[in-house]
Design a protein around this motif. Sequence first.
Motif, PDB file in Angstrom:
ATOM      1  N   ALA A 134       0.831  -1.210   0.000  1.00 35.47           N
ATOM      2  CA  ALA A 134       0.000   0.000   0.000  1.00 35.47           C
ATOM      3  C   ALA A 134       0.861   1.254   0.000  1.00 35.47           C
ATOM      4  O   ALA A 134       0.565   2.221  -0.720  1.00 35.47           O
ATOM      5  CB  ALA A 134      -0.938  -0.002   1.211  1.00 35.47           C
ATOM      6  N   TRP A 135       1.932   1.260   0.788  1.00 43.08           N
ATOM      7  CA  TRP A 135       2.809   2.442   0.830  1.00 43.08           C
ATOM      8  C   TRP A 135       3.472   2.678  -0.524  1.00 43.08           C
ATOM      9  O   TRP A 135       3.630   3.825  -0.953  1.00 43.08           O
ATOM     10  CB  TRP A 135       3.854   2.297   1.937  1.00 43.08           C
ATOM     11  CG  TRP A 135       3.286   2.368   3.326  1.00 43.08           C
ATOM     12  CD1 TRP A 135       3.293   1.370   4.262  1.00 43.08           C
ATOM     13  CD2 TRP A 135       2.632   3.480   3.951  1.00 43.08           C
ATOM     14  NE1 TRP A 135       2.692   1.803   5.416  1.00 43.08           N
ATOM     15  CE2 TRP A 135       2.274   3.092   5.263  1.00 43.08           C
ATOM     16  CE3 TRP A 135       2.303   4.768   3.532  1.00 43.08           C
ATOM     17  CZ2 TRP A 135       1.615   3.943   6.152  1.00 43.08           C
ATOM     18  CZ3 TRP A 135       1.645   5.624   4.420  1.00 43.08           C
ATOM     19  CH2 TRP A 135       1.309   5.202   5.702  1.00 43.08           C
ATOM     20  N   ASN A 136       3.866   1.612  -1.213  1.00 43.64           N
ATOM     21  CA  ASN A 136       4.431   1.768  -2.560  1.00 43.64           C
ATOM     22  C   ASN A 136       3.386   2.323  -3.529  1.00 43.64           C
ATOM     23  O   ASN A 136       3.694   3.182  -4.364  1.00 43.64           O
ATOM     24  CB  ASN A 136       4.982   0.437  -3.078  1.00 43.64           C
ATOM     25  CG  ASN A 136       6.319   0.076  -2.476  1.00 43.64           C
ATOM     26  OD1 ASN A 136       7.293   0.804  -2.611  1.00 43.64           O
ATOM     27  ND2 ASN A 136       6.376  -1.051  -1.794  1.00 43.64           N
ATOM     28  N   ILE A 137       2.159   1.852  -3.414  1.00 44.66           N
ATOM     29  CA  ILE A 137       1.077   2.356  -4.264  1.00 44.66           C
ATOM     30  C   ILE A 137       0.875   3.846  -4.008  1.00 44.66           C
ATOM     31  O   ILE A 137       0.680   4.627  -4.944  1.00 44.66           O
ATOM     32  CB  ILE A 137      -0.227   1.556  -4.046  1.00 44.66           C
ATOM     33  CG1 ILE A 137      -0.068   0.149  -4.630  1.00 44.66           C
ATOM     34  CG2 ILE A 137      -1.421   2.278  -4.664  1.00 44.66           C
ATOM     35  CD1 ILE A 137      -1.192  -0.807  -4.286  1.00 44.66           C
ATOM     36  N   ILE A 138       0.926   4.267  -2.755  1.00 45.18           N
ATOM     37  CA  ILE A 138       0.770   5.689  -2.431  1.00 45.18           C
ATOM     38  C   ILE A 138       1.881   6.502  -3.099  1.00 45.18           C
ATOM     39  O   ILE A 138       1.624   7.567  -3.675  1.00 45.18           O
ATOM     40  CB  ILE A 138       0.728   5.904  -0.906  1.00 45.18           C
ATOM     41  CG1 ILE A 138      -0.581   5.331  -0.348  1.00 45.18           C
ATOM     42  CG2 ILE A 138       0.903   7.385  -0.548  1.00 45.18           C
ATOM     43  CD1 ILE A 138      -0.615   5.177   1.157  1.00 45.18           C
ATOM     44  N   ASN A 139       3.106   6.010  -3.062  1.00 47.06           N
ATOM     45  CA  ASN A 139       4.196   6.714  -3.745  1.00 47.06           C
ATOM     46  C   ASN A 139       3.908   6.835  -5.242  1.00 47.06           C
ATOM     47  O   ASN A 139       4.155   7.873  -5.851  1.00 47.06           O
ATOM     48  CB  ASN A 139       5.532   6.013  -3.502  1.00 47.06           C
ATOM     49  CG  ASN A 139       6.033   6.219  -2.086  1.00 47.06           C
ATOM     50  OD1 ASN A 139       5.656   7.163  -1.390  1.00 47.06           O
ATOM     51  ND2 ASN A 139       6.889   5.312  -1.641  1.00 47.06           N
ATOM     52  N   TYR A 140       3.375   5.774  -5.827  1.00 44.93           N
ATOM     53  CA  TYR A 140       3.023   5.816  -7.246  1.00 44.93           C
ATOM     54  C   TYR A 140       1.878   6.795  -7.494  1.00 44.93           C
ATOM     55  O   TYR A 140       1.925   7.602  -8.431  1.00 44.93           O
ATOM     56  CB  TYR A 140       2.665   4.418  -7.749  1.00 44.93           C
ATOM     57  CG  TYR A 140       2.235   4.418  -9.196  1.00 44.93           C
ATOM     58  CD1 TYR A 140       3.101   4.848 -10.202  1.00 44.93           C
ATOM     59  CD2 TYR A 140       0.969   3.987  -9.567  1.00 44.93           C
ATOM     60  CE1 TYR A 140       2.709   4.857 -11.534  1.00 44.93           C
ATOM     61  CE2 TYR A 140       0.573   3.988 -10.894  1.00 44.93           C
ATOM     62  CZ  TYR A 140       1.442   4.424 -11.871  1.00 44.93           C
ATOM     63  OH  TYR A 140       1.045   4.440 -13.181  1.00 44.93           O
ATOM     64  N   GLU A 141       0.833   6.742  -6.662  1.00 43.42           N
ATOM     65  CA  GLU A 141      -0.297   7.668  -6.827  1.00 43.42           C
ATOM     66  C   GLU A 141       0.176   9.120  -6.779  1.00 43.42           C
ATOM     67  O   GLU A 141      -0.305   9.957  -7.537  1.00 43.42           O
ATOM     68  CB  GLU A 141      -1.352   7.435  -5.742  1.00 43.42           C
ATOM     69  CG  GLU A 141      -2.125   6.155  -5.917  1.00 43.42           C
ATOM     70  CD  GLU A 141      -3.035   5.841  -4.749  1.00 43.42           C
ATOM     71  OE1 GLU A 141      -3.072   6.604  -3.741  1.00 43.42           O
ATOM     72  OE2 GLU A 141      -3.734   4.818  -4.821  1.00 43.42           O
ATOM     73  N   ARG A 142       1.106   9.400  -5.909  1.00 41.86           N
ATOM     74  CA  ARG A 142       1.645  10.755  -5.802  1.00 41.86           C
ATOM     75  C   ARG A 142       2.350  11.180  -7.088  1.00 41.86           C
ATOM     76  O   ARG A 142       2.389  12.361  -7.418  1.00 41.86           O
ATOM     77  CB  ARG A 142       2.622  10.858  -4.628  1.00 41.86           C
ATOM     78  CG  ARG A 142       2.002  10.620  -3.259  1.00 41.86           C
ATOM     79  CD  ARG A 142       1.303  11.825  -2.755  1.00 41.86           C
ATOM     80  NE  ARG A 142       0.998  11.704  -1.335  1.00 41.86           N
ATOM     81  CZ  ARG A 142       0.122  12.477  -0.721  1.00 41.86           C
ATOM     82  NH1 ARG A 142      -0.533  13.408  -1.392  1.00 41.86           N
ATOM     83  NH2 ARG A 142      -0.115  12.328   0.558  1.00 41.86           N
ATOM     84  N   SER A 143       2.894  10.226  -7.837  1.00 45.91           N
ATOM     85  CA  SER A 143       3.630  10.555  -9.057  1.00 45.91           C
ATOM     86  C   SER A 143       2.712  11.046 -10.179  1.00 45.91           C
ATOM     87  O   SER A 143       3.198  11.604 -11.166  1.00 45.91           O
ATOM     88  CB  SER A 143       4.459   9.354  -9.531  1.00 45.91           C
ATOM     89  OG  SER A 143       3.654   8.390 -10.182  1.00 45.91           O
ATOM     90  N   PHE A 144       1.410  10.849 -10.052  1.00 48.67           N
ATOM     91  CA  PHE A 144       0.478  11.340 -11.068  1.00 48.67           C
ATOM     92  C   PHE A 144       0.389  12.860 -11.074  1.00 48.67           C
ATOM     93  O   PHE A 144       0.025  13.446 -12.079  1.00 48.67           O
ATOM     94  CB  PHE A 144      -0.925  10.746 -10.859  1.00 48.67           C
ATOM     95  CG  PHE A 144      -1.047   9.307 -11.244  1.00 48.67           C
ATOM     96  CD1 PHE A 144      -0.810   8.887 -12.546  1.00 48.67           C
ATOM     97  CD2 PHE A 144      -1.415   8.359 -10.304  1.00 48.67           C
ATOM     98  CE1 PHE A 144      -0.942   7.542 -12.908  1.00 48.67           C
ATOM     99  CE2 PHE A 144      -1.559   7.017 -10.651  1.00 48.67           C
ATOM    100  CZ  PHE A 144      -1.315   6.610 -11.951  1.00 48.67           C
ATOM    101  N   CYS A 145       0.683  13.491  -9.958  1.00 48.55           N
ATOM    102  CA  CYS A 145       0.655  14.955  -9.879  1.00 48.55           C
ATOM    103  C   CYS A 145       1.908  15.472 -10.582  1.00 48.55           C
ATOM    104  O   CYS A 145       3.024  15.218 -10.134  1.00 48.55           O
ATOM    105  CB  CYS A 145       0.605  15.419  -8.430  1.00 48.55           C
ATOM    106  SG  CYS A 145       0.793  17.209  -8.238  1.00 48.55           S
ATOM    107  N   LYS A 146       1.729  16.196 -11.643  1.00 51.24           N
ATOM    108  CA  LYS A 146       2.863  16.658 -12.439  1.00 51.24           C
ATOM    109  C   LYS A 146       3.076  18.182 -12.323  1.00 51.24           C
ATOM    110  O   LYS A 146       3.488  18.823 -13.253  1.00 51.24           O
ATOM    111  CB  LYS A 146       2.649  16.322 -13.919  1.00 51.24           C
ATOM    112  CG  LYS A 146       2.426  14.859 -14.203  1.00 51.24           C
ATOM    113  CD  LYS A 146       3.685  14.065 -14.039  1.00 51.24           C
ATOM    114  CE  LYS A 146       3.464  12.648 -14.532  1.00 51.24           C
ATOM    115  NZ  LYS A 146       4.193  11.670 -13.808  1.00 51.24           N
ATOM    116  N   GLY A 147       2.770  18.752 -11.194  1.00 51.51           N
ATOM    117  CA  GLY A 147       2.983  20.189 -11.030  1.00 51.51           C
ATOM    118  C   GLY A 147       1.901  20.838 -10.201  1.00 51.51           C
ATOM    119  O   GLY A 147       1.256  20.187  -9.425  1.00 51.51           O
ATOM    120  N   GLU A 148       1.687  22.096 -10.437  1.00 49.55           N
ATOM    121  CA  GLU A 148       0.724  22.957  -9.733  1.00 49.55           C
ATOM    122  C   GLU A 148       1.248  23.377  -8.407  1.00 49.55           C
ATOM    123  O   GLU A 148       1.299  22.865  -7.408  1.00 49.55           O
ATOM    124  CB  GLU A 148      -0.651  22.296  -9.597  1.00 49.55           C
ATOM    125  CG  GLU A 148      -1.599  22.702 -10.678  1.00 49.55           C
ATOM    126  CD  GLU A 148      -2.974  22.125 -10.441  1.00 49.55           C
ATOM    127  OE1 GLU A 148      -3.620  22.438  -9.426  1.00 49.55           O
ATOM    128  OE2 GLU A 148      -3.404  21.347 -11.282  1.00 49.55           O
TER     129      GLU A 148
END
Length: 148
Positions: A134-148
């Motif tokens: 789950a923690w690895n998935i969270i790191n991946y989910e965070r990678s979807f944010c590409k700025g802002e």
Amino acid sequence: MGYFSKFLGITAALMLMSVTVAGAAEKDPLKPRVPADQMSDAKAMKNPIASSPESIAKGKALFEGKGTCFNCHGKEGKGDGPAGAILDPSPRDFTNCKFHKKRKDGELFWVIKNGSQGTGMVSLIPAAINEEEAWNIINYERSFCKGE
């Protein structure tokens, strides 16, 4: 009415329902999903796995594999997966950087572990994945944010 006619009628009704519900907007994307009485504990949880290319790759494999996240959240994390098309509200859009800035890792972990009442998000720990995954998935989910 014959079997085939009933089948066509049911199929048409389901297709109409999916078209009607498909794309139902994500409700309150910044609203927390963790109950207020558990929020401080959730926010205090820290991700024990540092975000790294290796962790993100593991998270991606889990997101698209045994975690089955992509079914609802889509391969690009936009909340537009095939199973998510019939959910109301639609699944989280992980490309929304405002969402990521507002939520702590522990809150995301809490939702993966406990599900999210009033949404299609179900508990995935331990049914599909373990806590480390789950923690690895969270790191991946965070990678979807590409700025802002």
